[in-house]
Scaffold this motif. Structure first.
Motif, PDB file in Angstrom:
ATOM      1  N   GLN A  81      -2.307  -0.379 -13.562  1.00  0.00           N
ATOM      2  CA  GLN A  81      -2.658   0.860 -12.880  1.00  0.00           C
ATOM      3  C   GLN A  81      -4.344   0.733 -12.774  1.00  0.00           C
ATOM      4  N   ARG A  82      -4.844   0.175 -13.746  1.00  0.00           N
ATOM      5  CA  ARG A  82      -6.429  -0.104 -13.525  1.00  0.00           C
ATOM      6  C   ARG A  82      -6.767  -1.337 -12.842  1.00  0.00           C
ATOM      7  N   MET A  83      -5.902  -2.257 -12.651  1.00  0.00           N
ATOM      8  CA  MET A  83      -5.939  -3.386 -11.546  1.00  0.00           C
ATOM      9  C   MET A  83      -5.863  -2.722 -10.159  1.00  0.00           C
ATOM     10  N   LEU A  84      -5.217  -1.706  -9.801  1.00  0.00           N
ATOM     11  CA  LEU A  84      -4.863  -1.361  -8.732  1.00  0.00           C
ATOM     12  C   LEU A  84      -6.104  -0.329  -8.328  1.00  0.00           C
ATOM     13  N   GLY A  85      -6.639   0.330  -9.377  1.00  0.00           N
ATOM     14  CA  GLY A  85      -7.747   1.476  -9.248  1.00  0.00           C
ATOM     15  C   GLY A  85      -6.811   2.555  -9.025  1.00  0.00           C
ATOM     16  N   GLN A  86      -5.669   3.035  -9.279  1.00  0.00           N
ATOM     17  CA  GLN A  86      -4.869   4.121  -8.931  1.00  0.00           C
ATOM     18  C   GLN A  86      -3.882   4.350 -10.119  1.00  0.00           C
ATOM     19  N   GLN A  87      -3.692   5.543 -10.339  1.00  0.00           N
ATOM     20  CA  GLN A  87      -2.580   5.765 -11.592  1.00  0.00           C
ATOM     21  C   GLN A  87      -1.116   5.655 -11.021  1.00  0.00           C
ATOM     22  N   SER A  88      -0.791   6.124  -9.572  1.00  0.00           N
ATOM     23  CA  SER A  88       0.474   5.710  -8.872  1.00  0.00           C
ATOM     24  C   SER A  88       0.748   4.637  -8.517  1.00  0.00           C
ATOM     25  N   THR A  89       1.766   3.960  -9.166  1.00  0.00           N
ATOM     26  CA  THR A  89       2.164   2.514  -8.944  1.00  0.00           C
ATOM     27  C   THR A  89       3.528   2.613  -8.007  1.00  0.00           C
ATOM     28  N   ALA A  90       4.013   3.591  -7.831  1.00  0.00           N
ATOM     29  CA  ALA A  90       5.340   3.833  -7.321  1.00  0.00           C
ATOM     30  C   ALA A  90       5.360   3.223  -5.781  1.00  0.00           C
ATOM     31  N   GLU A  91       4.307   3.376  -5.079  1.00  0.00           N
ATOM     32  CA  GLU A  91       4.178   3.073  -3.701  1.00  0.00           C
ATOM     33  C   GLU A  91       3.865   1.378  -3.701  1.00  0.00           C
ATOM     34  N   PHE A  92       3.742   0.755  -4.735  1.00  0.00           N
ATOM     35  CA  PHE A  92       3.742  -0.486  -4.650  1.00  0.00           C
ATOM     36  C   PHE A  92       4.898  -1.618  -5.284  1.00  0.00           C
ATOM     37  N   ASN A  93       5.942  -0.704  -5.863  1.00  0.00           N
ATOM     38  CA  ASN A  93       6.966  -1.333  -6.634  1.00  0.00           C
ATOM     39  C   ASN A  93       7.651  -2.470  -5.483  1.00  0.00           C
ATOM     40  N   GLY A  94       7.880  -3.417  -6.285  1.00  0.00           N
ATOM     41  CA  GLY A  94       8.824  -4.510  -5.624  1.00  0.00           C
ATOM     42  C   GLY A  94       7.795  -5.397  -4.662  1.00  0.00           C
ATOM     43  N   VAL A 133       6.734   7.983  -0.174  1.00  0.00           N
ATOM     44  CA  VAL A 133       6.464   6.813  -0.978  1.00  0.00           C
ATOM     45  C   VAL A 133       6.817   5.795  -0.273  1.00  0.00           C
ATOM     46  N   GLU A 134       8.043   5.868   0.413  1.00  0.00           N
ATOM     47  CA  GLU A 134       8.760   4.493   1.077  1.00  0.00           C
ATOM     48  C   GLU A 134       7.660   4.334   2.397  1.00  0.00           C
ATOM     49  N   ALA A 135       7.224   5.414   2.914  1.00  0.00           N
ATOM     50  CA  ALA A 135       6.330   5.128   4.003  1.00  0.00           C
ATOM     51  C   ALA A 135       4.870   4.504   3.776  1.00  0.00           C
ATOM     52  N   ARG A 136       4.602   4.755   2.558  1.00  0.00           N
ATOM     53  CA  ARG A 136       3.271   3.904   1.918  1.00  0.00           C
ATOM     54  C   ARG A 136       3.706   2.712   1.442  1.00  0.00           C
ATOM     55  N   ARG A 137       4.989   2.530   1.114  1.00  0.00           N
ATOM     56  CA  ARG A 137       5.244   0.928   0.566  1.00  0.00           C
ATOM     57  C   ARG A 137       5.403   0.055   1.941  1.00  0.00           C
ATOM     58  N   LYS A 138       5.824   0.579   2.907  1.00  0.00           N
ATOM     59  CA  LYS A 138       5.896  -0.287   4.168  1.00  0.00           C
ATOM     60  C   LYS A 138       4.518  -0.468   4.457  1.00  0.00           C
ATOM     61  N   MET A 139       3.619   0.481   4.506  1.00  0.00           N
ATOM     62  CA  MET A 139       2.327   0.213   5.180  1.00  0.00           C
ATOM     63  C   MET A 139       1.542  -0.671   4.164  1.00  0.00           C
ATOM     64  N   HIS A 140       1.659  -0.545   2.935  1.00  0.00           N
ATOM     65  CA  HIS A 140       1.219  -1.540   1.945  1.00  0.00           C
ATOM     66  C   HIS A 140       1.757  -3.062   2.149  1.00  0.00           C
ATOM     67  N   ARG A 141       3.162  -2.908   2.565  1.00  0.00           N
ATOM     68  CA  ARG A 141       3.886  -4.268   2.730  1.00  0.00           C
ATOM     69  C   ARG A 141       3.067  -5.095   3.768  1.00  0.00           C
ATOM     70  N   GLU A 142       2.893  -4.334   4.894  1.00  0.00           N
ATOM     71  CA  GLU A 142       2.316  -5.008   6.098  1.00  0.00           C
ATOM     72  C   GLU A 142       0.594  -5.446   5.789  1.00  0.00           C
ATOM     73  N   ARG A 143       0.045  -4.665   4.953  1.00  0.00           N
ATOM     74  CA  ARG A 143      -1.124  -5.037   4.783  1.00  0.00           C
ATOM     75  C   ARG A 143      -1.508  -6.003   3.611  1.00  0.00           C
ATOM     76  N   PHE A 144      -0.899  -5.757   2.464  1.00  0.00           N
ATOM     77  CA  PHE A 144      -1.111  -6.715   1.386  1.00  0.00           C
ATOM     78  C   PHE A 144      -0.116  -7.591   1.168  1.00  0.00           C
ATOM     79  N   GLU A 145       0.912  -7.867   1.409  1.00  0.00           N
ATOM     80  CA  GLU A 145       2.194  -8.421   0.830  1.00  0.00           C
ATOM     81  C   GLU A 145       1.807 -10.082   1.070  1.00  0.00           C
ATOM     82  N   VAL A 146       1.849 -10.824   0.084  1.00  0.00           N
ATOM     83  CA  VAL A 146       1.688 -12.280   0.003  1.00  0.00           C
ATOM     84  C   VAL A 146       3.043 -12.629   0.646  1.00  0.00           C
TER      85      VAL A 146
END
Length: 209
Positions: A81-94, A133-146
């Motif tokens: 959480q502290r590395m992400l800079g936000q308390q909610s981590t569900a949108e980054f799961n997996g 949550v799923e919409a945010r996960r999709k956005m994060h996948r496109e932007r940040f996924e290694v």
């Protein structure tokens, strides 16, 4: 620290030619996240790469890798959480992401709706729906996924169990005490030559023990 650690991977949003490697002057490297109690900077860097390799929330895989012995799921989740800079981590799961890259971006967010606790953005609105949550996960996948061909090659250090380290240090301390006593005995011999035979016998006995 033992073991090889691959270069940190950057999100796909980086320009061509800079993608996949975060250099020392990049924002993620400059983002100093708050350390949770009991964490060192070296451990944070290991967790950073473990999250890239196994994905956010895959705590058992991290534990089984033995790269962070002694760390519990709760401790890893809090530090994430502290590395992400936000308390909610569900949108980054997996997702296989560089958590500090996300944290660097979150650290720059400002506005009347941005509330923080321990440098982490907290959710001040209602609970997100599963679809949101799923919409945010999709956005994060496109932007940040290694990319898989990068995270699959990350090598994590394998650390000794704290209990094994403690036992080894105790053994080293015992050996040092024996060595110190031998030195003291030799000094006593120099001061009392007539006791040399007794001191030598005592030293041999300790070595056998």
């Amino acid at each position: 620290m033992s073991g090889a650690i691959n270069p940190v991977v950057a999100p796909r949003s980086m320009p061509t030619g800079q993608r996949n490697v975060v250099r020392s002057n990049d924002s993620a490297s400059l983002w100093n996240c708050t350390l949770s109690p009991g964490w060192t900077q070296d451990e944070v860097q290991i967790l950073r790469k473990a999250l890239m390799k196994f994905g956010v929330g895959n705590w058992m895989k991290i534990i089984e890798s033995e790269c962070l012995p002694g760390k519990t799921i709760a401790q890893m989740n809090l530090q994430t959480q502290r590395m992400l800079g936000q308390q909610s981590t569900a949108e980054f799961n997996g997702l296989h992401i560089d958590a500090l890259e996300v944290g660097a971006l979150n650290s720059k967010k400002q506005g009347p709706d941005i509330k923080r606790k321990n440098n982490c953005i907290v959710n001040t609105g209602g609970k997100l729906t599963r679809e949101q949550v799923e919409a945010r996960r999709k956005m994060h996948r496109e932007r940040f996924e290694v990319p898989e061909d990068v995270w699959s090659k990350i090598v994590l250090p394998r650390q000794d169990s704290p209990l094994l380290v403690l036992d080894r240090k105790r053994e080293e301390l015992r050996a040092l005490r024996v060595e110190l006593q031998d030195v003291l005995d030799q000094i006593a011999v120099l001061e009392r030559p007539e006791d040399a035979a007794d001191v030598a016998a005592a030293g041999c006995k300790r070595q056998r023990e």
